[in-house]
Scaffold this active site. Sequence first.
Site, short mmCIF file in Angstrom:
data_model
loop_
_atom_site.label_atom_id
_atom_site.label_comp_id
_atom_site.label_asym_id
_atom_site.label_seq_id
_atom_site.Cartn_x
_atom_site.Cartn_y
_atom_site.Cartn_z
N GLU A 186 7.76 -11.32 -3.89
CA GLU A 186 7.34 -10.27 -4.42
C GLU A 186 6.67 -10.94 -5.79
OE1 GLU A 186 6.98 -7.10 -4.39
OE2 GLU A 186 7.34 -6.31 -6.45
N TYR A 246 4.62 4.62 -6.36
CA TYR A 246 6.20 4.31 -6.57
C TYR A 246 6.96 5.11 -7.47
CZ TYR A 246 4.67 -0.16 -3.81
OH TYR A 246 4.30 -0.91 -2.75
N ARG A 291 -0.46 -1.99 7.91
CA ARG A 291 -1.44 -2.50 7.27
C ARG A 291 -1.01 -3.91 6.83
NH1 ARG A 291 -1.48 -1.46 0.78
NH2 ARG A 291 -3.41 -2.57 0.27
N GLN A 327 2.32 -12.66 0.75
CA GLN A 327 3.51 -12.55 0.63
C GLN A 327 4.33 -12.61 1.82
OE1 GLN A 327 2.39 -8.29 -1.18
NE2 GLN A 327 4.58 -8.72 -2.23
N TRP A 381 6.04 0.36 2.06
CA TRP A 381 6.20 -1.08 1.53
C TRP A 381 7.48 -1.43 1.71
CZ3 TRP A 381 2.37 -4.49 0.99
CH2 TRP A 381 3.13 -5.76 0.52
#
Length: 476
Positions: free
Chosen positions: A435, A309, A74, A17, A428
């Site tokens: 995406e 989420y 991360r 990404q 995030w």
Amino acid sequence: MSLPKDFLWGFATAAYQIEGGADQDGRGPSIWDTFCAIPGKIADGSSGAVACDSYNRWKEDIQLLRTVGARAYRFSISWSRVIPLGGRGDPVNKRGLAFYQTFVDALLEAGIEPFVTLFHWDLPDGLEQRYGGLRDRVEFPLDFEHYARTMFAALPRVKHWITFNEPWCSSILGYNLGIFAPGRTSNRALSAEGDSAREPWQVGHNILVAHGRAVKAYRDDFKAASSGGEIGITLNGDAAYPWDPQEPADLEACNRRIEFAISWFADPIYFGDYPASMRKQLGDRLPVFTEEERLLVQGSNDFYGMNHYTANYVRHRTTEPPENDFMGNLDTFFEDKNGHSIGEETQSVWLRSCPRGFRDLIVLISQRYGYPKMYVTENGTSIKGENDLDVNDMIHDDFRARYFDGYVRALAAAVREDGANVRGYLAWSLMDNFEWAEGYETRFGVTYVDYENGQKRIPKKSAFSLKPLFDSLIQN
Ligand code: PNW
């Protein structure tokens, strides 16, 4: 003050990404390079070939992390950058390894704790071609173990290892719906090959075994020398509430929803077998653990990595489930029986904001699995219409800052009041990025990235909102 003094917080990304550099320094292609090249698979026809160009701009990324006060970061390793063809007999690419070694050293130099994901979906295409990649029950776990060992040996200073990111997404989106690489599905309008009723369950099984092999390798040969190193898997899952709270069958369906999404992987890891509800519905389409496999998988988490989420209302079905059902014979909604919405809309069709769901799900996971040590390895949001805004407006992302505020306070309440053992939180994402099937039109970053004009990075308001929030919650 509800969070422990050593609580780690920061931001997350994934190799495909953000890195770009698809052809640099000997990187081999991954299944995402191949998938993006098929017309119609990615909303804006884009790919991760350049993305945020982090392969060349990683120093800026670290500077950005310092600017916003992050304690942890991360990121994931591109397997095909390190072993271009992927397999245990294939050459290792020294330049690929060196990139990650330099990067980890620089992070530690900056006082930022690395969380390294070994697999965030970008399987070397060589393995897909050679034996069908994740579908191979024997070869895939062995090749993953070899790759994991290569990384453990190369990055001895890393103390937090994540084997797989969201195996649910790899299995269901990649092999049932066919909307993520490698895009296999029974839906012949999307793919000439695939079996939505069988392949996802075999793929999930193979991922669990590969995870187990990597964890055993780490514990046998690397953990002792790592002074406190730990390893686990990251699972995604949404909170579930009954569509009709008066209907017991909807409550049962909520339980199945969680079991088909989370316990599919977590039950074998904590208890040694799949949930009974899955066996009941899927029969022999769900693989059976051999004794050797079970021993590898059971007890293989040093921590539980939680990606979260959103939340759904769940309604039971009264008909027999079709063979391609992967949810547990139910329907999910954002409105309940009375038309009450679960939360505010975002740019992502699957995501609405519901902080209370975060607390409830942390508690549910804690109770079911014996209050494991947990890290929240992803949490964040897109914003409806964000990509259409002028950059000067885009950086005032109050919606995202509010989302983080609500979710982080819900986490803190789960720790303070419900006894959850959460030790870290990674938002995030550090920056807008590729995406997946949505391409670049959906932004999840706390930093704006100008893809057209030199990849300029501008932190949004939300980027600066987490430090004061955590400062107010972490004991000093
Ligand atoms: C996660 N869904 O993916 C991933 O780990 C990230 O790479 C990704 O960018 C992020 O969430 C935001 O989407 C998901 O459809 C993708 O439910 C799709 C879903 C869930 C998680």
